[in-house]
Write a protein that holds these residues in place. Sequence first.
Motif, PDB file in Angstrom:
ATOM      1  N   THR A 156       0.872  -1.178   0.000  1.00  0.00           N
ATOM      2  CA  THR A 156       0.000   0.000   0.000  1.00  0.00           C
ATOM      3  C   THR A 156       0.905   1.222   0.000  1.00  0.00           C
ATOM      4  O   THR A 156       1.696   1.408   0.930  1.00  0.00           O
ATOM      5  N   VAL A 157       0.798   2.058  -1.032  1.00  0.00           N
ATOM      6  CA  VAL A 157       1.810   3.106  -1.219  1.00  0.00           C
ATOM      7  C   VAL A 157       1.285   4.523  -0.978  1.00  0.00           C
ATOM      8  O   VAL A 157       1.968   5.493  -1.284  1.00  0.00           O
ATOM      9  N   THR A 186       4.802  -4.365 -10.408  1.00  0.00           N
ATOM     10  CA  THR A 186       3.582  -5.011 -10.894  1.00  0.00           C
ATOM     11  C   THR A 186       2.971  -5.911  -9.831  1.00  0.00           C
ATOM     12  O   THR A 186       1.840  -5.715  -9.412  1.00  0.00           O
ATOM     13  N   THR A 187       3.737  -6.911  -9.375  1.00  0.00           N
ATOM     14  CA  THR A 187       3.192  -7.810  -8.353  1.00  0.00           C
ATOM     15  C   THR A 187       3.054  -7.102  -7.015  1.00  0.00           C
ATOM     16  O   THR A 187       2.105  -7.327  -6.275  1.00  0.00           O
ATOM     17  N   GLN A 188       4.018  -6.226  -6.697  1.00  0.00           N
ATOM     18  CA  GLN A 188       3.940  -5.440  -5.465  1.00  0.00           C
ATOM     19  C   GLN A 188       4.400  -4.022  -5.771  1.00  0.00           C
ATOM     20  O   GLN A 188       5.523  -3.795  -6.214  1.00  0.00           O
ATOM     21  N   GLN A 189       3.517  -3.069  -5.549  1.00  0.00           N
ATOM     22  CA  GLN A 189       3.852  -1.689  -5.860  1.00  0.00           C
ATOM     23  C   GLN A 189       4.787  -1.097  -4.815  1.00  0.00           C
ATOM     24  O   GLN A 189       4.786  -1.492  -3.653  1.00  0.00           O
ATOM     25  N   TYR A 190       5.580  -0.123  -5.260  1.00  0.00           N
ATOM     26  CA  TYR A 190       6.456   0.589  -4.340  1.00  0.00           C
ATOM     27  C   TYR A 190       6.692   2.001  -4.860  1.00  0.00           C
ATOM     28  O   TYR A 190       6.506   2.283  -6.053  1.00  0.00           O
ATOM     29  N   ILE A 191       7.080   2.878  -3.963  1.00  0.00           N
ATOM     30  CA  ILE A 191       7.408   4.261  -4.313  1.00  0.00           C
ATOM     31  C   ILE A 191       8.902   4.461  -4.063  1.00  0.00           C
ATOM     32  O   ILE A 191       9.368   4.302  -2.930  1.00  0.00           O
TER      33      ILE A 191
END
Length: 201
Positions: free
Chosen positions: A79-80, A131-136
Motif C-alpha cells: 500500500t503506497v 507489478t506484483t507489489q507496488q512501491y514508491i
Amino acid sequence: MASEWRLLAAEEFCASVRDGTHDSPKPVEHGRSLVTSRHITGGRLDLGNGYLISQEDFDAINKRSKVDRWDVLISMIGTVDEPCLIRDEPDFAIKNIGLFKCKGEVEGKWLYYYLRTADAQQLIREQARGTTQQYIPLGVLREFPVPVPSDPDEMRAVTHILGTLDDKIDLNRRMSETLEAMARALFKSWFVDFDPVRAKA
C-alpha cells in the motif's frame, strides 16, 4: 485576500526526506518496536502488531532514519499512499517507510493533510512502480510537489482548523470505542454470566 501559492519539492519543503531500513533485523522476544508500511492504516500507526528488534539494530536504524514528533510517514511498499502524522514522541524504528522530516508542527500537519487529498493520492499512485507489489522510490518522495501558500499565517490557519476537526473526530472515535466496550461488558454480565439473576438469588 488569499495569498499566492507555489509548488515546492518535498525535500525543499521539509528539512529532509529519507526512508527506513530495507534490511530485515532479526526479531527478538524483548526489545524495541520496528514498524513497516502495513502498520499504517487510516492515517494512524498501529504498534500493536509490530515486532521487536534488538537495541543494537534499533540504534543502527535510527542513525539514518530517526522519527521525531511532527514528522510524516508514508507507506512505500504494498500500500503506497497511506500517510501518518506523528503527533506524540515516537519510540520505534521504521522499515520500508518514507520519512518526511518536517520543520515543525505546522509544516507536518500541512504535509499530512495535503497527502490525504484526492489529488495527492492520485499523484502518488501514478508514480508507483512494480507489478506484483507496488512501491514508491525514495527519489519520487523527495521530488513530490507540495503546494504551499506564500503567507505562513494562511498555512497556520488552515492546519489549525483541520487539526481541530481531527481532534473532535478522534475524541468521538475514542468515546465510541469506550461505549462499545461497556456494551460488551454489560452483555456478558447479563446474558453470559447472568449476574442480575445471581444477585437476586
